[in-house]
Enzyme design. Structure first.
Site, PDB file in Angstrom:
ATOM      1  N   HIS A  53       0.836  -1.205   0.000  1.00 38.77           N
ATOM      2  CA  HIS A  53       0.000   0.000   0.000  1.00 38.77           C
ATOM      3  C   HIS A  53       0.868   1.250   0.000  1.00 38.77           C
ATOM      4  O   HIS A  53       1.703   1.431   0.877  1.00 38.77           O
ATOM      5  CB  HIS A  53      -0.929   0.009   1.212  1.00 38.77           C
ATOM      6  CG  HIS A  53      -2.097  -0.921   1.046  1.00 38.77           C
ATOM      7  ND1 HIS A  53      -3.208  -0.891   1.845  1.00 38.77           N
ATOM      8  CD2 HIS A  53      -2.318  -1.899   0.138  1.00 38.77           C
ATOM      9  CE1 HIS A  53      -4.072  -1.816   1.433  1.00 38.77           C
ATOM     10  NE2 HIS A  53      -3.548  -2.446   0.414  1.00 38.77           N
ATOM     11  N   TYR A 102      -9.011   4.997   7.906  1.00 36.22           N
ATOM     12  CA  TYR A 102      -9.176   5.301   9.331  1.00 36.22           C
ATOM     13  C   TYR A 102     -10.197   6.431   9.385  1.00 36.22           C
ATOM     14  O   TYR A 102      -9.905   7.543   8.939  1.00 36.22           O
ATOM     15  CB  TYR A 102      -7.871   5.786   9.952  1.00 36.22           C
ATOM     16  CG  TYR A 102      -6.790   4.728  10.083  1.00 36.22           C
ATOM     17  CD1 TYR A 102      -5.968   4.386   9.014  1.00 36.22           C
ATOM     18  CD2 TYR A 102      -6.576   4.082  11.304  1.00 36.22           C
ATOM     19  CE1 TYR A 102      -4.966   3.427   9.145  1.00 36.22           C
ATOM     20  CE2 TYR A 102      -5.569   3.125  11.443  1.00 36.22           C
ATOM     21  CZ  TYR A 102      -4.771   2.806  10.368  1.00 36.22           C
ATOM     22  OH  TYR A 102      -3.786   1.866  10.510  1.00 36.22           O
ATOM     23  N   PRO A 143      -4.117  -0.042  18.884  1.00 34.90           N
ATOM     24  CA  PRO A 143      -3.890  -0.513  17.517  1.00 34.90           C
ATOM     25  C   PRO A 143      -3.966   0.578  16.451  1.00 34.90           C
ATOM     26  O   PRO A 143      -3.651   0.319  15.290  1.00 34.90           O
ATOM     27  CB  PRO A 143      -5.009  -1.546  17.310  1.00 34.90           C
ATOM     28  CG  PRO A 143      -6.069  -1.165  18.278  1.00 34.90           C
ATOM     29  CD  PRO A 143      -5.374  -0.555  19.452  1.00 34.90           C
ATOM     30  N   LYS A 155       1.251  -0.396  15.299  1.00 37.50           N
ATOM     31  CA  LYS A 155       2.652  -0.499  15.704  1.00 37.50           C
ATOM     32  C   LYS A 155       2.993  -1.737  16.537  1.00 37.50           C
ATOM     33  O   LYS A 155       4.176  -2.061  16.709  1.00 37.50           O
ATOM     34  CB  LYS A 155       3.062   0.745  16.506  1.00 37.50           C
ATOM     35  CG  LYS A 155       3.090   2.018  15.690  1.00 37.50           C
ATOM     36  CD  LYS A 155       4.247   2.015  14.708  1.00 37.50           C
ATOM     37  CE  LYS A 155       4.179   3.121  13.700  1.00 37.50           C
ATOM     38  NZ  LYS A 155       4.280   2.691  12.313  1.00 37.50           N
ATOM     39  N   TYR A 182       3.916   6.566  10.326  1.00 34.36           N
ATOM     40  CA  TYR A 182       3.101   5.405   9.956  1.00 34.36           C
ATOM     41  C   TYR A 182       3.944   4.333   9.246  1.00 34.36           C
ATOM     42  O   TYR A 182       3.795   3.141   9.510  1.00 34.36           O
ATOM     43  CB  TYR A 182       1.923   5.837   9.062  1.00 34.36           C
ATOM     44  CG  TYR A 182       0.886   4.753   8.879  1.00 34.36           C
ATOM     45  CD1 TYR A 182      -0.040   4.474   9.884  1.00 34.36           C
ATOM     46  CD2 TYR A 182       0.836   4.005   7.709  1.00 34.36           C
ATOM     47  CE1 TYR A 182      -0.988   3.472   9.726  1.00 34.36           C
ATOM     48  CE2 TYR A 182      -0.118   3.001   7.538  1.00 34.36           C
ATOM     49  CZ  TYR A 182      -1.027   2.744   8.554  1.00 34.36           C
ATOM     50  OH  TYR A 182      -1.959   1.754   8.399  1.00 34.36           O
TER      51      TYR A 182
HETATM   52  C1  PHB Z   1      -5.811  -4.771  10.879  1.00 32.40           C
HETATM   53  O1  PHB Z   1      -5.824  -5.012   9.669  1.00 32.40           O
HETATM   54  O2  PHB Z   1      -6.213  -5.595  11.705  1.00 32.40           O
HETATM   55  C2  PHB Z   1      -5.329  -3.455  11.355  1.00 32.40           C
HETATM   56  C3  PHB Z   1      -4.787  -2.562  10.437  1.00 32.40           C
HETATM   57  C4  PHB Z   1      -4.353  -1.330  10.870  1.00 32.40           C
HETATM   58  C5  PHB Z   1      -4.443  -0.992  12.187  1.00 32.40           C
HETATM   59  C6  PHB Z   1      -4.959  -1.879  13.119  1.00 32.40           C
HETATM   60  C7  PHB Z   1      -5.409  -3.116  12.691  1.00 32.40           C
HETATM   61  O3  PHB Z   1      -4.022   0.242  12.603  1.00 32.40           O
END
Ligand code: PHB
Ligand code: APR
Length: 389
Positions: free
Chosen positions: A72, A200, A292, A296, A384
Site C-alpha cells: 500500500h 481510518y 492498535p 505499531k 506510519y
Molecule cells: C488490521 O488489519 O487488523 C489493522 C490494520 C491497521 C491498524 C490496526 C489493525 O491500525
C-alpha cells in the site's frame, strides 16, 4: 535440558527471535503455554513497516509474504464526511505491507518446524529462577512432568499477561500506563474489500477502520464501549454501524458477509522500564502495549527482537556485553516514539465519552491542519511507515 537462550512465548516476538538466533548458530528453546492452533487462532493486526519486512527477510521467513502480501502506497483518513489520502510513498518514499499477523506467525512456525529447532507447546507453570545470576533457569511442567531448562539468558516474549515481567521485582520496574475509555470491536469476513487502501475514519458515531487481509478478505473495526459484549453485536448490527461510520460512498459499494471472527479489545498504552533485569530481556507485548490505531504492536515486537538478536549475537561472537547493556535503552527509544504516535492517532480519531467542547474543537482543528498541511501529512506518513531502526 540446556540451551544458550530460553525463549518464553511463541507469539511473533518469540518465534522471530528463535529464527534469528537459529540463523546465527545460537541454540534456543521456546516454551509456550498454549497449543499451536490456539496461537494461530488469535486475530491481530496486519500492517508491516518496511523495517519489519527487512527483519523477516533476514530471518529467511518472507517467501510467502512476498508472494501474497499487498503493498500500500497510501492510507486514507476520513473526517467530517470527507476522506483525505495520505500519500505515503510520495511524501516519505516508503510503503507499508499488508499481511496478517496470523500469516507471519504461521510462516515463522513452519520455518521453525523445518529447521528442527525445539519448541515446547503446552508448557505449564513456567517459572524463572536465578535471573540475576550467571546461571538462570526456567522450570515448567510438560505432559505432567516437571522439567528444568538451564540457560545463559532468558528472553521474555510472553506478552502482556506473561510470567516474565512479573518475575522482576516490582521495585526494579517503572510502569507507564494510559487506558482509553473505549475498545475496538473487530470482524473478519471473506468479502472483497470495497477500498484500495486502509481507511481510518472519524465520525460522529465514533471511529471505524476499514482494513483487509487479501483481495478476498476484510478486517473491519468500530470503536465500541468497554461495557459492550460481543454477543450483543450480531453481524447485521456490526455492518450497519460500520457503514454509518466509514463514509456513504464506501457503504454503498461494499459487500458484507458472515463474520469468521469477532472480538472486542480494550485500548491501552503501557510501557515497563527497563526491558532488562539481570539475564532476563523482555521483548514485544511483555514490555509494552500500544493501542492498535497506529498499527505499531507487531512492528515494535520485531524491532525489539532485532536489537536483542544483535546483542546476543555480538555476545556469543566474543564482543563484550556492551550491546546487551544497551539493549533496553535502544529498544525503549523506539518504543516511546511508537507510543507517542499511537496515542496521537488514537486521540485524533476517536470520540471520547463525555469529551469537553474545548477538546472536541482542538481535535477538529488538528484534523483540519492535517488535511491542509503537507508538513502535517508528512509527519503522519513518516511515523506510519515506521521510524528508522
Ligand atoms: C488490521 O488489519 O487488523 C489493522 C490494520 C491497521 C491498524 C490496526 C489493525 O491500525
Ligand atoms: N508461559 C509460556 N508462554 C506464555 C506465558 C507463560 N506463562 N504467558 C503467555 N505466554 C505466551 C502466549 O500464549 C503467547 O503465545 O506468550 C505468547 C505471547 O505472544 P503475543 O501476545 O502475541 O506477544 P508478542 O509475541 O510480543 O507479539 C506482539 O502481538 O498482541 C500483538 O499487537 C501485538 O502485534 C503485537 C504482537
Amino acid at each position: 535440558m540446556r540451551a544458550q537462550v530460553a525463549i518464553i512465548g511463541a507469539g511473533p516476538a518469540g518465534l522471530l527471535l528463535g529464527q534469528l538466533l537459529y540463523k546465527a548458530g545460537i541454540d534456543a528453546v521456546i516454551l509456550e503455554q498454549r497449543t499451536p492452533d490456539y496461537v494461530l487462532g488469535r486475530i491481530r493486526a496486519g500492517v508491516l513497516e518496511q523495517g519489519t519486512v527487512d527483519i523477516l527477510d533476514l530471518a529467511g521467513v518472507s517467501e510467502r509474504l512476498h508472494a501474497h502480501a499487498l503493498i500500500h502506497e497510501g492510507v486514507e483518513i476520513g473526517a467530517g464526511g470527507q476522506r483525505h489520502r495520505i500519500a505515503l510513498k510520495e511524501l516519505v518514499g516508503k510503503v507499508v505491507t499488508v499481511y496478517g499477523q496470523t500469516e507471519v506467525t504461521r510462516d515463522l512456525m513452519d520455518a521453525r518446524a523445518a529447521c528442527g529447532a525445539p519448541s515446547i507447546y503446552e508448557a505449564e507453570s513456567v517459572e524463572l529462577h536465578d535471573i540475576t545470576s550467571a546461571h538462570p533457569s526456567v522450570t515448567f511442567v510438560h505432559k505432567g512432568v516437571k522439567q528444568r531448562l538451564e540457560c545463559d539468558f532468558i528472553a521474555g516474549c510472553d506478552g502482556y499477561y506473561g510470567v516474565s515481567r512479573r518475575s522482576i521485582p516490582p521495585e526494579a520496574l517503572s510502569l507507564f500506563e494510559r487506558t482509553y475509555p473505549f475498545g475496538w470491536l473487530g470482524v473478519l469476513a471473506d468479502v472483497p474489500p470495497a477500498w484500495d487502501e486502509l481507511i481510518y475514519a472519524d465520525s460522529e458515531r465514533g471511529f471505524a477502520l476499514a482494513s483487509m487481509r487479501s483481495e478476498t478478505r476484510v478486517r473491519c473495526y468500530v470503536q465500541c464501549s468497554l461495557d459492550d459484549k460481543v454477543e450483543e453485536w450480531s453481524d447485521d448490527r456490526f455492518w450497519a454501524e460500520f457503514k454509518r461510520r466509514v463514509g456513504e460512498d464506501v457503504a454503498a459499494r461494499m459487500t458484507i458477509g458472515p463474520s469468521l471472527e469477532k472480538s472486542i479489545a480494550p485500548l491501552r498504552s503501557f510501557v515497563a522500564e527497563p526491558m532488562r533485569y539481570g539475564q532476563l530481556f523482555l521483548a514485544g507485548d511483555a514490555a509494552h502495549i500500544v493501542p492498535p490505531t497506529g498499527a505499531k504492536g507487531l512492528n515494535l515486537a520485531a524491532s525489539d527482537v532485532f536489537y536483542l538478536h544483535e546483542a546476543l549475537t555480538g555476545y556469543y561472537k566474543g564482543d563484550s556485553r556492551v550491546a546487551l547493556d544497551h539493549y533496553s535503552g535502544r529498544a525503549l527509544r523506539r518504543v516511546w516514539q511508537a507510543v507517542r504516535f499511537s496515542w496521537w492517532m488514537t486521540s485524533l480519531l476517536h470520540r471520547f465519552p463525555g469529551e469537553d467542547p474545548f477538546t472536541s474543537r482542538i481535535r477538529v482543528a488538528e484534523l483540519e491542519y492535517l488535511f491542509s498541511s503537507e508538513a502535517a501529512q508528512r509527519k503522519l506518513a513518516e511515523n506510519y511507515v515506521g521510524l528508522p531502526l
